[in-house]
Scaffold this motif. Structure first.
Motif, short mmCIF file in Angstrom:
data_model
loop_
_atom_site.label_atom_id
_atom_site.label_comp_id
_atom_site.label_asym_id
_atom_site.label_seq_id
_atom_site.Cartn_x
_atom_site.Cartn_y
_atom_site.Cartn_z
N GLN A 1 73.23 16.50 47.19
CA GLN A 1 74.49 17.24 47.07
C GLN A 1 75.15 17.44 48.43
OE1 GLN A 1 74.28 20.99 44.90
NE2 GLN A 1 76.05 21.79 46.00
N ILE A 2 74.34 17.77 49.42
CA ILE A 2 74.85 17.93 50.79
C ILE A 2 75.40 16.60 51.30
CG2 ILE A 2 74.16 18.34 53.19
CD1 ILE A 2 72.23 20.49 52.12
N ASP A 30 75.52 26.79 53.66
CA ASP A 30 76.42 27.05 52.53
C ASP A 30 77.67 26.18 52.64
OD1 ASP A 30 76.97 28.19 50.11
OD2 ASP A 30 77.50 30.17 50.88
N TYR A 31 78.17 26.01 53.85
CA TYR A 31 79.28 25.06 54.10
C TYR A 31 78.92 23.68 53.56
CZ TYR A 31 82.14 27.78 57.47
OH TYR A 31 82.97 28.67 58.08
N LEU A 32 77.72 23.22 53.93
CA LEU A 32 77.29 21.88 53.57
C LEU A 32 77.12 21.72 52.06
CD1 LEU A 32 74.61 21.27 56.35
CD2 LEU A 32 76.96 20.43 56.29
N LEU A 33 76.77 22.80 51.39
CA LEU A 33 76.60 22.78 49.94
C LEU A 33 77.93 22.92 49.20
CD1 LEU A 33 73.44 25.03 49.76
CD2 LEU A 33 73.55 22.69 48.88
N GLY A 34 79.01 23.18 49.96
CA GLY A 34 80.32 23.33 49.35
C GLY A 34 80.64 24.74 48.92
N GLU A 35 79.80 25.70 49.35
CA GLU A 35 80.00 27.12 49.03
C GLU A 35 80.16 27.37 47.53
OE1 GLU A 35 81.92 29.48 52.57
OE2 GLU A 35 83.16 27.71 52.19
N LYS A 36 79.33 26.68 46.76
CA LYS A 36 79.33 26.89 45.31
C LYS A 36 77.93 26.61 44.77
CE LYS A 36 80.97 22.18 44.40
NZ LYS A 36 82.05 21.36 43.81
N ILE A 40 65.59 28.37 44.81
CA ILE A 40 66.99 28.39 44.40
C ILE A 40 67.82 28.17 45.66
CG2 ILE A 40 68.84 29.75 43.37
CD1 ILE A 40 66.58 31.35 41.91
N VAL A 41 68.33 26.95 45.82
CA VAL A 41 69.12 26.60 47.01
C VAL A 41 70.56 27.03 46.75
CG1 VAL A 41 69.81 24.77 48.60
CG2 VAL A 41 67.57 24.68 47.49
N ASP A 42 70.81 28.28 47.08
CA ASP A 42 72.13 28.87 46.82
C ASP A 42 72.24 30.17 47.59
OD1 ASP A 42 74.67 29.05 45.69
OD2 ASP A 42 73.97 29.94 43.82
N ASN A 43 73.46 30.60 47.79
CA ASN A 43 73.70 31.90 48.41
C ASN A 43 73.20 32.98 47.46
OD1 ASN A 43 74.94 34.33 49.42
ND2 ASN A 43 76.32 33.02 50.58
N ILE A 55 52.56 32.81 42.52
CA ILE A 55 53.70 31.94 42.25
C ILE A 55 54.89 32.52 42.99
CG2 ILE A 55 55.31 31.12 40.47
CD1 ILE A 55 52.90 31.25 38.52
N VAL A 56 55.55 31.70 43.80
CA VAL A 56 56.62 32.18 44.67
C VAL A 56 57.98 31.63 44.24
CG1 VAL A 56 57.51 32.31 47.03
CG2 VAL A 56 55.04 32.43 46.62
N ILE A 57 58.92 32.54 44.04
CA ILE A 57 60.31 32.18 43.75
C ILE A 57 61.15 32.65 44.94
CG2 ILE A 57 62.31 32.58 42.25
CD1 ILE A 57 60.27 33.23 40.01
N THR A 58 61.96 31.75 45.48
CA THR A 58 62.75 32.13 46.65
C THR A 58 64.19 31.67 46.53
OG1 THR A 58 62.76 32.14 49.07
CG2 THR A 58 62.29 30.05 48.00
N PHE A 59 65.06 32.34 47.27
CA PHE A 59 66.44 31.91 47.47
C PHE A 59 66.52 31.42 48.92
CE2 PHE A 59 66.47 35.32 44.39
CZ PHE A 59 67.46 34.99 43.46
N ASP A 60 66.96 30.20 49.11
CA ASP A 60 67.04 29.67 50.47
C ASP A 60 68.14 28.61 50.52
OD1 ASP A 60 66.63 28.53 53.02
OD2 ASP A 60 64.48 28.94 52.93
N LEU A 61 69.13 28.81 51.37
CA LEU A 61 70.24 27.86 51.47
C LEU A 61 69.85 26.56 52.18
CD1 LEU A 61 73.10 30.38 52.22
CD2 LEU A 61 73.20 28.61 50.46
N ASN A 62 68.71 26.57 52.84
CA ASN A 62 68.25 25.39 53.57
C ASN A 62 67.16 24.68 52.75
OD1 ASN A 62 67.22 23.47 55.30
ND2 ASN A 62 66.58 24.91 56.89
#
Length: 254
Positions: A242-243, A44-50, A197-200, A177-184
């Protein structure tokens, strides 16, 4: 929960930590879940926390996919139950999706704690606790292979927040069909899912709920077009860029 000043520059991040510690104390979160949070926080740091442009595109695709789904199921683990139980329940009601508790580090006491938390936040039916309804998901050896015959086992779309790669791969092989949230964006989960979804998750889930409301007025053909036009591999590359751009900016001001 300890008092965190709103003026603290990282108040939101510290609040997430506190929620997870509280979740651990209340029997929702495994010790390993605390470690996983640390890894996610680093990305999340690397993504800018947004929430970036690529994440917003993935959220739109996820919303469209959920609206065309016939049997959507939301998989819930301890971290999700600790971080955003209200939003998960709201999401499930919004798309008429079943909730199913599915844990890697599983035990019945923790399952019951998660179910209790979800019910406290408005959920009625929660799958994943009845052995009489259990089925084994092929291609996976962990405890997560045990799924509900009325839930994940028959679902066409599965939302797997904070997922592990093994089960994502097994779900894909099973035709889900798989939907995921993953910051990595480099993880096996991110690379294997249909929509990542690469997000918090604490930011993205609210945006997903809003997007679902917007897209609910569109017809099935328009929704399917949004899904078909989404390229997960391309989207992941955009997140990596973005990173890189964030690191380049930091390097210039360091």
């Amino acid at each position: 929960m300890s008092l965190i000043p709103k003026s603290h520059p990282r108040a939101k991040s510290l609040l997430i930590r506190e929620k997870l510690v509280e979740g651990f104390d209340n029997g929702l979160v495994a010790k390993e879940g605390l470690l996983a949070q640390g890894r996610g926080e680093a990305f999340d740091y690397l993504l800018g926390e947004k929430t970036g442009k690529a994440a917003k595109q993935a959220i739109k695709a996820a919303a469209a996919q959920l609206l065309v789904a016939k049997l959507p199921v939301i998989s819930v683990n301890g971290n999700i139950a600790a971080l955003c139980p209200k939003q998960i329940v709201k999401l499930s009601k919004q798309i008429k999706a079943k909730l199913e508790v599915n844990l890697f580090y599983t035990n019945e006491k923790r399952k019951l704690s998660i179910i209790k938390t979800l019910k406290k936040n408005g959920a009625s039916e929660i799958l994943g606790s009845k052995t009489t309804s259990s089925k084994k998901l092929p291609g996976i050896d962990s405890a997560r292979r045990i799924v509900d015959k009325n839930g994940i086992f028959v679902a066409d779309v599965v939302v797997v927040p904070l997922e592990d790669g093994d089960r994502t791969m097994a779900l894909r092989k099973a035709g889900k069909i798989v939907i995921t949230f993953d910051l990595n964006p480099l993880s096996r989960t991110s690379q294997t899912a249909d929509i990542t979804i690469v997000d918090n998750v604490t930011r993205a889930i609210d945006l997903l709920i809003i997007e679902l409301k917007k897209l609910s007025k569109k017809n099935q053909k328009s929704l399917q077009k949004i899904v078909d036009n989404f390229d997960n591999k391309k989207n992941l590359r955009e997140n990596v860029i973005q990173i890189k751009n964030n690191l380049d900016r930091r390097a210039k001001i360091a």
